[in-house]
Scaffold this motif. Structure first.
Motif, PDB file in Angstrom:
ATOM      1  N   LEU A 165       0.847  -1.192   0.000  1.00 40.98           N
ATOM      2  CA  LEU A 165       0.000   0.000   0.000  1.00 40.98           C
ATOM      3  C   LEU A 165       0.886   1.247   0.000  1.00 40.98           C
ATOM      4  CD1 LEU A 165      -2.770   1.409   0.377  1.00 40.98           C
ATOM      5  CD2 LEU A 165      -2.427   1.139   2.859  1.00 40.98           C
ATOM      6  N   VAL A 166       0.565   2.172  -0.882  1.00 42.16           N
ATOM      7  CA  VAL A 166       1.322   3.414  -0.979  1.00 42.16           C
ATOM      8  C   VAL A 166       0.362   4.557  -1.248  1.00 42.16           C
ATOM      9  CG1 VAL A 166       1.781   3.108  -3.439  1.00 42.16           C
ATOM     10  CG2 VAL A 166       3.322   4.513  -2.077  1.00 42.16           C
ATOM     11  N   GLN A 167       0.692   5.731  -0.768  1.00 39.16           N
ATOM     12  CA  GLN A 167      -0.151   6.898  -1.005  1.00 39.16           C
ATOM     13  C   GLN A 167       0.066   7.451  -2.404  1.00 39.16           C
ATOM     14  OE1 GLN A 167       0.630   9.741   2.120  1.00 39.16           O
ATOM     15  NE2 GLN A 167      -0.734   8.695   3.551  1.00 39.16           N
ATOM     16  N   PRO A 168      -0.931   8.128  -2.934  1.00 38.50           N
ATOM     17  CA  PRO A 168      -0.747   8.778  -4.255  1.00 38.50           C
ATOM     18  C   PRO A 168       0.474   9.689  -4.239  1.00 38.50           C
ATOM     19  CG  PRO A 168      -3.055   8.801  -3.637  1.00 38.50           C
ATOM     20  CD  PRO A 168      -2.303   8.284  -2.433  1.00 38.50           C
ATOM     21  N   GLY A 169       1.248   9.619  -5.306  1.00 32.98           N
ATOM     22  CA  GLY A 169       2.489  10.379  -5.396  1.00 32.98           C
ATOM     23  C   GLY A 169       3.691   9.657  -4.850  1.00 32.98           C
ATOM     24  N   GLY A 170       3.469   8.541  -4.202  1.00 32.69           N
ATOM     25  CA  GLY A 170       4.563   7.781  -3.612  1.00 32.69           C
ATOM     26  C   GLY A 170       5.256   6.865  -4.612  1.00 32.69           C
ATOM     27  N   SER A 171       6.200   6.086  -4.084  1.00 29.00           N
ATOM     28  CA  SER A 171       7.020   5.201  -4.917  1.00 29.00           C
ATOM     29  C   SER A 171       7.052   3.790  -4.339  1.00 29.00           C
ATOM     30  CB  SER A 171       8.454   5.730  -5.005  1.00 29.00           C
ATOM     31  OG  SER A 171       8.500   6.999  -5.608  1.00 29.00           O
ATOM     32  N   LEU A 172       7.257   2.839  -5.217  1.00 28.51           N
ATOM     33  CA  LEU A 172       7.472   1.449  -4.834  1.00 28.51           C
ATOM     34  C   LEU A 172       8.466   0.843  -5.807  1.00 28.51           C
ATOM     35  CD1 LEU A 172       4.021  -0.227  -4.021  1.00 28.51           C
ATOM     36  CD2 LEU A 172       5.909   0.150  -2.433  1.00 28.51           C
ATOM     37  N   ARG A 173       9.197  -0.163  -5.332  1.00 31.81           N
ATOM     38  CA  ARG A 173      10.097  -0.900  -6.208  1.00 31.81           C
ATOM     39  C   ARG A 173       9.751  -2.382  -6.129  1.00 31.81           C
ATOM     40  NH1 ARG A 173      16.365  -2.574  -5.700  1.00 31.81           N
ATOM     41  NH2 ARG A 173      17.011  -2.324  -7.880  1.00 31.81           N
ATOM     42  N   LEU A 174       9.372  -2.937  -7.269  1.00 33.98           N
ATOM     43  CA  LEU A 174       9.070  -4.352  -7.358  1.00 33.98           C
ATOM     44  C   LEU A 174      10.305  -5.117  -7.819  1.00 33.98           C
ATOM     45  CD1 LEU A 174       5.585  -4.257  -9.132  1.00 33.98           C
ATOM     46  CD2 LEU A 174       6.110  -4.049  -6.692  1.00 33.98           C
ATOM     47  N   SER A 175      10.435  -6.333  -7.322  1.00 31.97           N
ATOM     48  CA  SER A 175      11.510  -7.220  -7.753  1.00 31.97           C
ATOM     49  C   SER A 175      10.922  -8.538  -8.211  1.00 31.97           C
ATOM     50  CB  SER A 175      12.485  -7.492  -6.604  1.00 31.97           C
ATOM     51  OG  SER A 175      13.079  -6.305  -6.142  1.00 31.97           O
ATOM     52  N   CYS A 176      11.603  -9.180  -9.124  1.00 32.88           N
ATOM     53  CA  CYS A 176      11.180 -10.498  -9.608  1.00 32.88           C
ATOM     54  C   CYS A 176      12.430 -11.319  -9.887  1.00 32.88           C
ATOM     55  CB  CYS A 176      10.341 -10.368 -10.862  1.00 32.88           C
ATOM     56  SG  CYS A 176      10.013 -11.942 -11.683  1.00 32.88           S
ATOM     57  N   ALA A 177      12.569 -12.415  -9.168  1.00 34.68           N
ATOM     58  CA  ALA A 177      13.739 -13.271  -9.324  1.00 34.68           C
ATOM     59  C   ALA A 177      13.350 -14.593  -9.966  1.00 34.68           C
ATOM     60  CB  ALA A 177      14.384 -13.526  -7.969  1.00 34.68           C
ATOM     61  N   ALA A 178      14.106 -14.977 -10.973  1.00 32.44           N
ATOM     62  CA  ALA A 178      13.906 -16.273 -11.620  1.00 32.44           C
ATOM     63  C   ALA A 178      14.803 -17.299 -10.947  1.00 32.44           C
ATOM     64  CB  ALA A 178      14.239 -16.188 -13.098  1.00 32.44           C
ATOM     65  N   SER A 179      14.253 -18.486 -10.715  1.00 26.59           N
ATOM     66  CA  SER A 179      15.031 -19.541 -10.081  1.00 26.59           C
ATOM     67  C   SER A 179      14.708 -20.884 -10.710  1.00 26.59           C
ATOM     68  CB  SER A 179      14.749 -19.588  -8.577  1.00 26.59           C
ATOM     69  OG  SER A 179      13.398 -19.916  -8.337  1.00 26.59           O
ATOM     70  N   GLY A 180      15.574 -21.857 -10.444  1.00 23.04           N
ATOM     71  CA  GLY A 180      15.403 -23.189 -11.013  1.00 23.04           C
ATOM     72  C   GLY A 180      16.504 -23.476 -12.020  1.00 23.04           C
ATOM     73  N   THR A 181      16.207 -24.374 -12.931  1.00 25.36           N
ATOM     74  CA  THR A 181      17.173 -24.749 -13.962  1.00 25.36           C
ATOM     75  C   THR A 181      17.073 -23.741 -15.104  1.00 25.36           C
ATOM     76  OG1 THR A 181      16.899 -27.079 -13.390  1.00 25.36           O
ATOM     77  CG2 THR A 181      17.940 -26.567 -15.518  1.00 25.36           C
ATOM     78  N   ILE A 182      18.085 -22.868 -15.204  1.00 20.36           N
ATOM     79  CA  ILE A 182      18.062 -21.783 -16.180  1.00 20.36           C
ATOM     80  C   ILE A 182      19.319 -21.826 -17.034  1.00 20.36           C
ATOM     81  CG2 ILE A 182      18.023 -19.293 -16.517  1.00 20.36           C
ATOM     82  CD1 ILE A 182      16.491 -19.126 -13.828  1.00 20.36           C
ATOM     83  N   PHE A 183      19.133 -21.913 -18.334  1.00 20.26           N
ATOM     84  CA  PHE A 183      20.263 -21.839 -19.262  1.00 20.26           C
ATOM     85  C   PHE A 183      20.450 -20.414 -19.757  1.00 20.26           C
ATOM     86  CE2 PHE A 183      23.351 -23.286 -22.216  1.00 20.26           C
ATOM     87  CZ  PHE A 183      23.106 -22.686 -23.441  1.00 20.26           C
ATOM     88  N   SER A 184      19.341 -19.794 -20.137  1.00 22.47           N
ATOM     89  CA  SER A 184      19.391 -18.392 -20.540  1.00 22.47           C
ATOM     90  C   SER A 184      18.012 -17.769 -20.416  1.00 22.47           C
ATOM     91  CB  SER A 184      19.913 -18.229 -21.968  1.00 22.47           C
ATOM     92  OG  SER A 184      18.979 -18.718 -22.900  1.00 22.47           O
ATOM     93  N   ILE A 185      18.000 -16.444 -20.277  1.00 17.03           N
ATOM     94  CA  ILE A 185      16.755 -15.680 -20.184  1.00 17.03           C
ATOM     95  C   ILE A 185      16.760 -14.635 -21.276  1.00 17.03           C
ATOM     96  CG2 ILE A 185      15.320 -14.204 -18.755  1.00 17.03           C
ATOM     97  CD1 ILE A 185      16.495 -15.519 -16.301  1.00 17.03           C
ATOM     98  N   ASN A 186      15.682 -14.555 -22.007  1.00 20.33           N
ATOM     99  CA  ASN A 186      15.563 -13.558 -23.058  1.00 20.33           C
ATOM    100  C   ASN A 186      14.875 -12.327 -22.478  1.00 20.33           C
ATOM    101  OD1 ASN A 186      15.605 -12.243 -25.490  1.00 20.33           O
ATOM    102  ND2 ASN A 186      14.143 -13.589 -26.489  1.00 20.33           N
ATOM    103  N   VAL A 187      13.664 -12.075 -22.858  1.00 21.46           N
ATOM    104  CA  VAL A 187      12.954 -10.891 -22.381  1.00 21.46           C
ATOM    105  C   VAL A 187      12.402 -11.125 -20.975  1.00 21.46           C
ATOM    106  CG1 VAL A 187      11.047  -9.308 -22.845  1.00 21.46           C
ATOM    107  CG2 VAL A 187      12.335 -10.306 -24.747  1.00 21.46           C
ATOM    108  N   MET A 188      12.483 -10.089 -20.153  1.00 19.01           N
ATOM    109  CA  MET A 188      11.815 -10.075 -18.850  1.00 19.01           C
ATOM    110  C   MET A 188      10.905  -8.854 -18.832  1.00 19.01           C
ATOM    111  SD  MET A 188      14.810 -11.208 -16.171  1.00 19.01           S
ATOM    112  CE  MET A 188      13.687 -12.008 -15.015  1.00 19.01           C
ATOM    113  N   GLY A 189       9.775  -8.987 -18.157  1.00 16.17           N
ATOM    114  CA  GLY A 189       8.861  -7.859 -18.178  1.00 16.17           C
ATOM    115  C   GLY A 189       7.862  -7.869 -17.047  1.00 16.17           C
ATOM    116  N   TRP A 190       7.105  -6.795 -17.008  1.00 16.37           N
ATOM    117  CA  TRP A 190       6.040  -6.626 -16.027  1.00 16.37           C
ATOM    118  C   TRP A 190       4.724  -6.338 -16.747  1.00 16.37           C
ATOM    119  CZ3 TRP A 190       6.755  -7.538 -10.932  1.00 16.37           C
ATOM    120  CH2 TRP A 190       8.063  -7.564 -10.452  1.00 16.37           C
ATOM    121  N   TYR A 191       3.675  -6.960 -16.236  1.00 19.60           N
ATOM    122  CA  TYR A 191       2.319  -6.718 -16.694  1.00 19.60           C
ATOM    123  C   TYR A 191       1.484  -6.430 -15.451  1.00 19.60           C
ATOM    124  CZ  TYR A 191       3.712  -8.677 -21.193  1.00 19.60           C
ATOM    125  OH  TYR A 191       4.337  -8.903 -22.392  1.00 19.60           O
TER     126      TYR A 191
END
Length: 121
Positions: free
Chosen positions: A11-37
């Motif tokens: 929860l944040v007030q109007p005008g405020g800021s937040l930082r989201l993080s997303c970590a990929a884990s598991g068996t990974i050879f390579s990652i192409n595009v990463m994004g947010w929806y």
């Protein structure tokens, strides 16, 4: 198995800021595009921003100038810095990525479970 785990919503007030993080884990050879929806109540899921493996970014028009996507390739992590938040930014934010588990397979599209961002006074 490959998974994406988001964090940083809240929860944040109007005008405020937040930082989201997303970590990929598991068996990974390579990652192409990463994004947010994001998906607001009663609305369809929409693009927020994407970033390629070489750092090329793309933003939805309404987020340009307020949101910044970045990526730590070594940590398989993508971030979304959100500034000047508005009530209409309230939504569940989902991480998305194209991940290859080994050199023989194609890229798989993977989604995170989502993190809720609420902008309200």
């Amino acid at each position: 198995q490959v998974q994406l785990v988001e964090s940083g919503g809240g929860l944040v007030q109007p005008g405020g800021s937040l930082r989201l993080s997303c970590a990929a884990s598991g068996t990974i050879f390579s990652i192409n595009v990463m994004g947010w929806y994001r998906q607001a109540p009663g609305k369809q899921r929409e693009l927020v921003a994407t970033i390629t493996a070489v750092g090329t970014t793309n933003y939805a028009y309404s987020m340009k100038g307020r949101f910044t996507i970045s990526r730590d390739t070594a940590k398989n992590t993508v971030y979304l810095q959100m500034n000047s938040l508005k009530p209409e930014d309230t939504a569940v934010y989902y991480c998305n990525s194209d991940i290859k588990r080994n050199r023989y397979e194609g890229y798989l599209e993977v989604w995170g479970q989502g993190t809720l961002v609420t902008v309200s006074s």
